[in-house]
Scaffold this motif. Structure first.
Motif, short mmCIF file in Angstrom:
data_model
loop_
_atom_site.label_atom_id
_atom_site.label_comp_id
_atom_site.label_asym_id
_atom_site.label_seq_id
_atom_site.Cartn_x
_atom_site.Cartn_y
_atom_site.Cartn_z
N ARG A 60 0.83 -1.19 0.00
CA ARG A 60 0.00 0.00 0.00
C ARG A 60 0.87 1.26 0.00
N SER A 61 1.97 1.23 0.74
CA SER A 61 2.76 2.44 0.89
C SER A 61 3.62 2.75 -0.34
N ASP A 63 2.57 2.77 -3.46
CA ASP A 63 1.74 3.68 -4.24
C ASP A 63 1.64 5.04 -3.55
N GLU A 64 1.47 5.02 -2.24
CA GLU A 64 1.39 6.27 -1.48
C GLU A 64 2.70 7.03 -1.58
N LYS A 66 4.86 7.02 -3.98
CA LYS A 66 4.99 7.64 -5.30
C LYS A 66 4.13 8.90 -5.40
N GLN A 67 2.94 8.86 -4.80
CA GLN A 67 2.08 10.05 -4.80
C GLN A 67 2.71 11.17 -3.98
N ILE A 68 3.25 10.84 -2.82
CA ILE A 68 3.89 11.85 -1.98
C ILE A 68 5.12 12.41 -2.68
N GLU A 70 5.52 12.81 -5.86
CA GLU A 70 5.04 13.78 -6.85
C GLU A 70 4.69 15.11 -6.19
N GLN A 71 4.04 15.05 -5.03
CA GLN A 71 3.68 16.27 -4.31
C GLN A 71 4.93 17.02 -3.87
N SER A 74 7.01 19.13 -6.62
CA SER A 74 6.56 20.45 -7.06
C SER A 74 6.53 21.47 -5.92
N PRO A 108 2.81 17.33 2.15
CA PRO A 108 2.33 16.26 3.03
C PRO A 108 3.17 16.19 4.30
#
Length: 148
Positions: A60-61, A63-64, A66-68, A70-71, A74, A108
């Motif tokens: 689960r982490s 995927d999380e 990778k999202q973090i 990306e955040q 930027s 985050p």
């Protein structure tokens, strides 16, 4: 001394790992702080449950993470620190300071233990810190240290 790690310990292992350490290190550091428990045959069930939980959390982490990442990619992070006239800071920038600055910049929430500062930051300027979000995902975060 044979121990089961209950928390991640740098240079030693992650939760659920069975490690062999010197008696003093285990007795005086790992056990009192709750980073490990003594290994017994009965504790093998606990090892299995920790490993199952870790495997589910890692899937689960990833995927999380990778999202973090990306955040964080930027994000413009700016740290305001007290500094003297010549740009030298009173103290140094810590991983806690970076974590708070990331959150203040609208990013985050990042665990301070995941932030790696290679060299001590003791003067104003632009720096890069590493954030280990996951064993497979690392992010280089540029930060700007400004004297106030």
């Amino acid at each position: 001394m044979k121990l089961i790690l209950t928390h991640e310990v740098d240079g030693l292992g992650s939760p659920g790992d069975v490690v062999e350490v010197k008696d003093g290190y285990g007795r005086n550091y790992l056990l009192p702080r709750g980073f490990a428990i003594k290994w017994t045959r009965g504790a093998q069930k606990q090892i299995d449950s920790i490993r199952r939980a870790r495997a589910a959390r890692e899937i689960r982490s990833l995927d999380e993470a990778k999202q973090i990442a990306e955040q964080l990619g930027s994000l413009k992070v700016r740290l305001n620190q007290r500094a003297g006239d010549n740009g030298r800071l009173f103290g140094s920038v810590t991983s806690t300071d970076v974590a708070e600055a990331v959150k203040a910049a609208g990013g985050p929430e990042v665990d301070k233990r995941r932030i790696q500062i290679r060299n001590p930051i003791k003067s104003v300027g632009d720096y890069t810190v590493e954030i280990r979000l996951h064993p497979e995902v690392n992010v280089s975060l540029p930060i700007e240290v400004v004297g106030v």
